[in-house]
Design an enzyme around this catalytic site. Structure first.
Site, short mmCIF file in Angstrom:
data_model
loop_
_atom_site.label_atom_id
_atom_site.label_comp_id
_atom_site.label_asym_id
_atom_site.label_seq_id
_atom_site.Cartn_x
_atom_site.Cartn_y
_atom_site.Cartn_z
CG HIS A 35 42.20 54.72 40.94
ND1 HIS A 35 40.88 54.40 40.74
CD2 HIS A 35 42.78 53.59 41.43
CE1 HIS A 35 40.67 53.13 41.11
NE2 HIS A 35 41.81 52.62 41.54
CB THR A 36 46.87 59.36 37.63
OG1 THR A 36 47.54 58.27 36.99
CG2 THR A 36 47.45 59.59 39.01
N GLY A 123 42.68 37.69 36.45
CA GLY A 123 42.43 38.02 37.85
C GLY A 123 43.71 38.27 38.63
CB ALA A 124 47.18 37.94 37.98
N GLY A 125 45.56 41.12 38.26
CA GLY A 125 45.89 42.54 38.22
C GLY A 125 46.79 42.88 37.04
CB SER A 127 45.24 44.78 32.35
OG SER A 127 44.12 45.38 31.79
CB SER A 129 39.77 42.70 30.44
OG SER A 129 40.29 43.75 31.21
CD GLU A 161 37.79 46.95 30.45
OE1 GLU A 161 38.54 46.54 29.55
OE2 GLU A 161 37.95 46.67 31.65
CG ASP A 173 44.16 48.56 32.37
OD1 ASP A 173 45.04 49.13 33.04
OD2 ASP A 173 43.09 48.16 32.85
C1 GLA Z 1 42.35 49.64 36.45
C2 GLA Z 1 41.80 50.44 35.27
C3 GLA Z 1 42.80 51.49 34.82
C4 GLA Z 1 43.28 52.36 35.97
C5 GLA Z 1 43.72 51.49 37.15
C6 GLA Z 1 44.00 52.28 38.40
O1 GLA Z 1 43.46 48.89 36.03
O2 GLA Z 1 41.46 49.57 34.22
O3 GLA Z 1 42.24 52.28 33.80
O4 GLA Z 1 42.31 53.28 36.35
O5 GLA Z 1 42.73 50.51 37.50
O6 GLA Z 1 45.08 53.15 38.19
#
Ligand code: GLA
Length: 389
Positions: A35-36, A123-125, A127, A129, A161, A173
């Site tokens: 979340h930076t 849905g596997a983290g 990205s 999308s 997005e 992402d």
């Molecule tokens: C998701 C968001 C990113 C980022 C992360 C957390 O993947 O799409 O932009 O904020 O969470 O670091």
């Protein structure tokens, strides 16, 4: 890379002709920097060898047709100016990108037919999308002859997005999917939008353990954290500090301001400020070949997400704890937005599939089902695979 002939064949079956352009864009692992990005700090990610593929051709009539190997629905639109209603349609990512590229000069003449294929789990983290956005953005630019830089394309996809799908995500992402490099990690300075590559030693690989757990409110919890970070900035401004984002803040200044801030808001800010400094330290350690030391910071990053940002879940904590005791594991942490999703581990080659399976079976003993386990290799970013346009 997938062979493109079956993708072309499927395109012919669906649309009755050949595509003009085929593109691909990789998924990503968030290496460190939780979340930076939207707080305008730095973040490090890796593009991985799992991709979304897009095949497209223009048509004369004003008609936009979308098909995909992953979704059974076939979507046909005669306008693209508003999001498609219903179940967070995957088509919104595509029309969001199309609309943003129009703002950058893409022709609005006629329509197109577009087919999506993928070997990137959704849905596997990882990205999927952003990979979909980048693959379609690349394909549209090539097909319509729009020349824009990769950075502008990544930003246009991120904005799609933000605006069309309604998620206030940062550039991580899309930036990693655009600028990925085989053999390296992508470092992003999210304030200056500078993308650079940090080499990753050959003996290291990245493993993903996907819990398939997803908090029912994951999107709104993400937005809640985003808002809490904004409130921290506003709280600090009210105290007379000159900050426009959390990346402007040092830990010393935050420590002094903390007693005057709401306790929860102060914890969120402490996570972001600490995480920003971990990202930069990890960058330097990797550049100096000190992967073991960098790994310790990955564990610290997880602890900070868990305790201060409160976006972990017990399943992710459990995986990180077991991985810590495994031979060859250098570091592990939750990856991506959190509230479910996946853990990534940085491991040497002596962490083999057998060890990965023992992690998965311990997890099953505790939670009743196995996590999906993937060993990922770093990969190049979005590209055109074939073009006759
Ligand atoms: C998701 C968001 C990113 C980022 C992360 C957390 O993947 O799409 O932009 O904020 O969470 O670091």
């Amino acid at each position: 890379m997938k062979p493109i002939e079956p993708i072309k064949e499927r395109f012919r079956q669906v649309f009755g002709g050949d595509p003009a352009v085929i593109s691909a864009a990789p998924g990503r692992v968030e290496f460190i920097g939780n979340h930076t990005d939207y707080n305008l700090g730095p973040v490090i990610g890796a593009a991985i060898d799992r991709r979304v593929y897009v095949a497209i051709r223009r048509v004369e009539e004003r008609l936009f047709r979308f098909a995909s190997s992953a979704y059974s629905d076939f979507v046909s639109l005669d306008e693209t100016d508003s999001p498609v209603a219903g179940r967070d349609s995957w088509v919104n990512y595509l029309i969001g990108v199309y609309n943003n590229l129009i703002r950058k000069g893409l022709s609005t003449k006629g329509g197109f037919e577009l087919y999506v294929d993928s070997d990137l789990p959704t849905g596997a983290g990882l990205s999927s999308s952003a990979a979909l956005e980048l693959a379609s953005g690349k394909a549209l630019c090539e097909c319509y002859g729009l020349e824009i830089g990769l950075e502008d394309l990544a930003v246009a996809c991120k904005e799609a997005e933000n605006e069309f799908v309604g998620v206030p995500c940062g550039i991580l992402d899309q930036g990693v999917s655009a600028f990925g490099k085989a053999g390296g990690l992508v470092h992003i300075d999210c304030r200056e939008m500078v993308f650079s590559v940090i080499p990753l030693a050959d003996e290291l690989s990245i493993w993903i353990f996907n819990t398939h757990k997803k908090h029912a409110l994951v999107e709104s919890l993400y937005s809640e954290r985003y808002e809490e970070c904004l409130s921290a900035v506003n709280g600090l401004v009210d105290l007379g500090l000159e900050v426009s984002c959390l990346a402007d803040l040092s830990m010393d200044v935050l420590e002094r301001a903390k007693p005057s801030l709401d306790e929860k808001i102060a914890k969120r800010a402490e996570h972001i400020v600490g995480e920003i400094s971990r990202v930069e330290t990890v960058r330097h350690l990797l550049e100096e070949g000190k992967a073991e030391d960098a790994g310790k910071l990955l564990f610290q990053s997880h602890a900070s997400s868990k305790n201060l940002f409160e976006n972990s879940i017990p399943e992710l904590d459990y995986l990180v704890d077991i991985l810590r005791s495994m031979p060859g594991v250098v570091g592990a942490r939750l990856t991506g937005g959190g509230f479910g999703g996946a853990v990534m581990a940085l491991a040497r080659k002596d962490f083999t599939r057998i060890y990965a399976e023992s992690v998965a079976s311990a997890y099953r003993g505790r939670f009743g089902e196995e996590p999906e386990t993937l060993e990922c290799h770093t990969a190049d970013g979005a590209c055109i695979l074939e073009s006759v346009s």
